[in-house]
Scaffold this active site. Structure first.
Site, short mmCIF file in Angstrom:
data_model
loop_
_atom_site.label_atom_id
_atom_site.label_comp_id
_atom_site.label_asym_id
_atom_site.label_seq_id
_atom_site.Cartn_x
_atom_site.Cartn_y
_atom_site.Cartn_z
N SER A 1 0.82 -1.21 0.00
CA SER A 1 0.00 0.00 0.00
C SER A 1 0.86 1.26 0.00
CB SER A 1 -0.88 0.04 1.24
OG SER A 1 -1.65 -1.13 1.35
N GLU B 1 -4.12 -0.07 -9.15
CA GLU B 1 -3.02 0.87 -9.32
C GLU B 1 -1.79 0.04 -9.71
OE1 GLU B 1 -2.14 4.91 -6.74
OE2 GLU B 1 -2.79 3.14 -5.69
N ASN C 1 -3.50 6.39 -2.09
CA ASN C 1 -3.32 6.47 -0.64
C ASN C 1 -2.58 7.74 -0.24
OD1 ASN C 1 -4.73 4.21 0.05
ND2 ASN C 1 -2.94 2.86 0.13
P1 NAD Z 1 -3.43 -9.94 6.07
O1 NAD Z 1 -2.78 -9.80 7.38
O2 NAD Z 1 -4.89 -10.19 5.99
O3 NAD Z 1 -2.71 -11.12 5.27
C1 NAD Z 1 -1.33 -11.27 5.16
C2 NAD Z 1 -1.05 -12.77 5.03
O4 NAD Z 1 0.30 -12.96 4.68
C3 NAD Z 1 -1.26 -13.55 6.32
O5 NAD Z 1 -2.15 -14.62 6.07
C4 NAD Z 1 0.13 -14.08 6.68
O6 NAD Z 1 0.07 -15.36 7.27
C5 NAD Z 1 0.79 -14.12 5.34
N1 NAD Z 1 2.24 -14.00 5.40
C6 NAD Z 1 2.99 -13.17 6.15
N2 NAD Z 1 4.28 -13.32 5.85
C7 NAD Z 1 4.36 -14.27 4.89
C8 NAD Z 1 5.43 -14.85 4.16
N3 NAD Z 1 6.67 -14.48 4.39
N4 NAD Z 1 5.14 -15.78 3.25
C9 NAD Z 1 3.87 -16.14 3.01
N5 NAD Z 1 2.82 -15.63 3.68
C10 NAD Z 1 3.07 -14.71 4.60
O7 NAD Z 1 -3.03 -8.64 5.24
P2 NAD Z 1 -3.80 -7.96 4.00
O8 NAD Z 1 -4.78 -6.99 4.53
O9 NAD Z 1 -4.27 -9.02 3.10
O10 NAD Z 1 -2.63 -7.13 3.35
C11 NAD Z 1 -1.63 -7.72 2.56
C12 NAD Z 1 -0.90 -6.65 1.78
O11 NAD Z 1 -1.83 -5.96 0.95
C13 NAD Z 1 -0.23 -5.59 2.61
O12 NAD Z 1 0.96 -5.18 1.98
C14 NAD Z 1 -1.24 -4.46 2.62
O13 NAD Z 1 -0.64 -3.20 2.85
C15 NAD Z 1 -1.78 -4.57 1.21
N6 NAD Z 1 -3.10 -4.00 1.00
C16 NAD Z 1 -4.09 -4.18 1.92
C17 NAD Z 1 -5.34 -3.63 1.70
C18 NAD Z 1 -6.47 -3.84 2.68
O14 NAD Z 1 -7.46 -3.11 2.59
N7 NAD Z 1 -6.40 -4.81 3.58
C19 NAD Z 1 -5.58 -2.92 0.52
C20 NAD Z 1 -4.56 -2.78 -0.41
C21 NAD Z 1 -3.33 -3.33 -0.15
#
Ligand code: NAD
Length: 696
Positions: free
Chosen positions: A408, A441, A479
């Site tokens: 993000s 994006e 963002n």
């Molecule tokens: P989340 O916490 O729901 O999921 C992250 C997952 O990654 C977890 O299941 C964790 O077990 C896994 N994980 C962590 N380290 C790992 C590794 N080394 N190898 C494999 N799996 C691993 O997080 P999210 O909300 O899905 O966000 C994920 C990414 O997307 C982040 O970078 C976040 O900034 C970005 N993002 C989130 C949103 C949102 O609204 N939630 C929107 C856009 C972007």
């Protein structure tokens, strides 16, 4: 065959006169087409051997609508209503032969014909409201005469196209073609010749249907909140009930002209064109994308599972990896549940649901990603974690595979370098829920290869997403602007505006929800976790003190039952909470900020103009290619009202000099550096330029 002009030709086939239009790509009713049609209808009238006419189009579709590139220009005669009159005044019956789409002016042309025959897979619609318009060439008078007020209103107000079966059922067409369309149309025209002329405009006026009017008015006010065109469309269609076709048409035309000259239609047309342009990147015209059939996704959390659904929906094979067995199981269960519900709602068949669910294979190690064509990383938002993932991917993924991060805010260049193959790396920033939100994006790193970027754009198309290309900076386009919006909301809290007041003002402006209700929905902790990694000098620390306090108290938003608001068990309705009022007051007192009464207008302008100012800076920093891209990003990713065209267009329509003057006032009054007017805004305001059409 007689060629009338470069777009229209005619041919007498036995006793039927076929008028063919060929104006690629989509047979828009441009000036040449209108002129050709009128001439061809005169020729039909004068041809003694012809008993009836058929209007048909070559290529992939019937008339797809007016030529919107002519909208901003003075009208060139004959205008569309004159074509309709020519069809009706032609002494011989005319049949429309519809294939592909008959939209807007295209469907109106068909409505002016004596009868309509349609290919079984064709569609018809009056989508003018999506451009802030109404039919305008008699469509709102003819359609209700043909099908009744209720079904006509539904088509005109929602703008949604209908298929052949529905069109036949409501009486919008006379017949669905069996076999070859043109042959069927000629046979049908012979029947019509025997039956004689039947002008749609001469059909009896439709009865007023108050229930349908109430239902469509309610739909427009709720689903198309703030938009004028749908309400004007109802007014235009109601004119049909008054009986006189000419008066009704004049009323419709007048409403159409008013809307066409208005800010909402300008804004909606701007976004329509900006959406088409956002997928084009100068310099990539001759670059071929790489093949993508199998996608790997790392992280099965909120985003990873949503991205997996988006990919499976598009027919791609998916490998979903999470290091945690439990997280993987949760992610796969979310995907299964999504498809169960899609099938239960009848949106897809049970077999298709099963096929898509089975297209996603889970794993707890990165090894199965070795033969993927594209890998999308969606692990925790932590630079070290991401760098370690990309370091492994760099060695593991097959040469030529694209490596994407869903970060993000983080530095895509740094992540790219960790992979050792930065040409293959870019950002694919999906929005939550990733299988629903349209914005994608695409973050172009300093070293991203052209064909990697082209592949990301092709992927966006395949996934049905609207792409916007951004450069690398904290928060990219969307963002980065959102942070400024939230910063002003945070400041307004301290200055005395309650969360409910701020949210109500921005809801009234047209946002789907206010900024603080939005934080409660997304989780107050998410932004806080991002800011915790920054030096306090890098952002307006005070503006987010309340947020920090709420997180400290475990008030993370809806998920914990409390945030900026209180929530009753099982309810999502935000309730003002005196505890929050006290927290805000305490922090404001400590900062010696005295509460004052803040008008709604200031609330809106502070938040929205902060976004405008940052957008101008993003353009100046060359993070966005075009002002239109910023508008597309903010409309699709953040719910900015489409009929205001996005923040850049909104600023242009508000007058850049006025916007600049207000930002200067806010800047002086705040004494803070964050609100300093962006130099590009000053330059454009001084030179009479515009943000929404600005290009880098
Ligand atoms: P989340 O916490 O729901 O999921 C992250 C997952 O990654 C977890 O299941 C964790 O077990 C896994 N994980 C962590 N380290 C790992 C590794 N080394 N190898 C494999 N799996 C691993 O997080 P999210 O909300 O899905 O966000 C994920 C990414 O997307 C982040 O970078 C976040 O900034 C970005 N993002 C989130 C949103 C949102 O609204 N939630 C929107 C856009 C972007």
């Amino acid at each position: 065959m007689t060629q009338i002009n470069q777009t229209v030709s005619t041919q007498l086939e036995d006793d039927i006169y076929v008028i063919s239009v060929d104006n690629p790509p989509v047979n828009a009713l441009s000036h040449a087409v209108r002129e050709g049609l009128v001439a061809a209808l005169e020729a039909l009238a004068a041809e003694p051997a012809a008993r009836a006419g058929v209007i048909a189009c070559k290529g992939r579709t019937f008339f797809s609508g007016a030529d919107i590139s002519e909208f901003g220009k003075p009208p060139k005669f004959p205008i569309l209503p004159e074509v309709m009159t020519a069809i009706e005044e032609c002494p011989k019956p005319v049949v429309a032969a519809i294939h592909g789409m008959a939209l807007g002016g295209g469907f109106e042309t068909a409505l002016a014909c004596d009868a309509r025959i349609m290919a079984p897979d064709a569609k018809l619609g009056l989508p003018e409201v999506t451009l802030g318009l109404i039919p305008g060439a008699g469509g709102a008078q003819r359609l209700p005469r043909l099908v009744g007020l209720g079904p006509a209103l539904e088509m005109i107000v929602t703008g949604k196209p209908i298929g052949a079966a529905k069109a036949a059922e409501i009486g919008a067409i006379d017949r669905i073609a069996e076999g070859e369309l043109l042959a069927a149309a000629r046979d049908f025209a012979r029947e019509r010749a025997a039956a004689g002329k039947r002008k749609t405009s001469a059909l009896p006026a439709p009865a007023r249907d108050e229930e349908a009017v109430a239902a469509q008015t309610a739909y427009a006010k709720k689903r198309l909140r703030g938009q004028i065109a749908p309400l004007k469309a109802i007014e235009a269609a109601l004119a049909a009930c008054d009986g006189d076709f000419e008066e009704g048409s004049a009323r419709e035309r007048k409403l159409f002209e008013e809307l066409r000259g208005g800010a909402q239609s300008r804004a909606l047309r701007h976004i329509f064109f900006a959406e088409r342009e956002s997928r084009k990147v100068p310099g990539l015209e001759n670059v071929s994308p790489r093949e993508v059939a199998r996608v790997g996704i790392i992280g099965a959390g909120t985003m990873g599972s949503g991205i997996a659904i988006a990919c499976a929906d598009a027919g791609l094979g998916v490998r979903l990896v999470d290091l945690s067995e439990e997280a993987l199981a949760r992610g796969l269960a979310r995907i299964a549940e999504n498809y169960r519900s899609q099938a239960a709602k009848g949106r897809i068949s049970a077999e298709e649901a099963a096929r898509r669910e089975n297209a996603v294979a889970g794993a707890t190690s990165l090894a199965p990603l070795a033969d993927c064509d594209l890998v999308i990383e969606a692990v925790f938002e932590d630079l070290d974690v991401k760098k370690s993932v990309f370091e492994q991917l760099g060695g593991l993924a097959r040469p030529g595979a694209i490596l994407a991060t869903n970060t993000s805010y983080l530095d895509v260049n740094e992540i790219a370098r960790a992979s050792g193959r930065p040409g293959d790396v870019l950002g694919l920033h999906f929005f939550s829920p990733a299988h629903i939100m349209k914005l994608l994006e695409i973050v172009r790193g300093a070293e991203t290869a052209d064909d990697a970027l082209a592949t990301a754009l092709a992927l966006a198309r395949r996934l049905g997403k609207t792409p916007v290309v951004a450069g690398v900076c904290r928060g990219f386009i969307g963002n980065r602007m959102m942070q400024c919006y939230q910063r002003e909301a945070g400041r307004l809290l301290l200055e005395g505006a309650s969360p409910a007041r701020i949210d109500a003002a921005l809801y009234e402006f047209g946002m789907p929800m206010g900024p603080l209700a939005m934080l409660d929905l997304a989780g107050v902790d998410i932004g806080q976790a991002m800011r915790a990694k920054l030096d306090p000098s890098e952002y307006d620390f005070d503006a987010f003190r309340v947020h920090a306090k709420l997180v400290e108290l475990g008030r993370l938003g809806q998920k914990t039952g409390a945030g900026f608001y209180a929530y009753e068990e099982g309810s999502r309705t935000p309730l003002p909470d005196p505890v929050v009022t006290d927290i805000i007051r305490e922090i404001a007192d400590a900062l010696e900020i005295a509460p004052r009464e803040i008008p709604d207008r200031e609330i809106v302008e502070r938040c929205i103009f902060a976004v405008v100012n940052e957008g101008a800076q993003i353009l100046d920093d060359k993070i966005a290619l075009r002002g239109g891209d910023i508008d597309v990003a903010y409309v699709h990713g953040y719910g900015f009202p489409r009929h205001l065209g996005g923040p850049m267009k909104y600023a242009d329509e508000s007058g850049l000099s006025d916007v600049l003057a207000r930002i200067r006032e806010f800047h002086a009054q705040s004494g803070r550096d964050w609100l300093r007017p962006a130099p590009l805004l000053e330059r454009l305001a001084n030179s009479g330029g515009a943000l929404s059409t600005y290009r880098n």
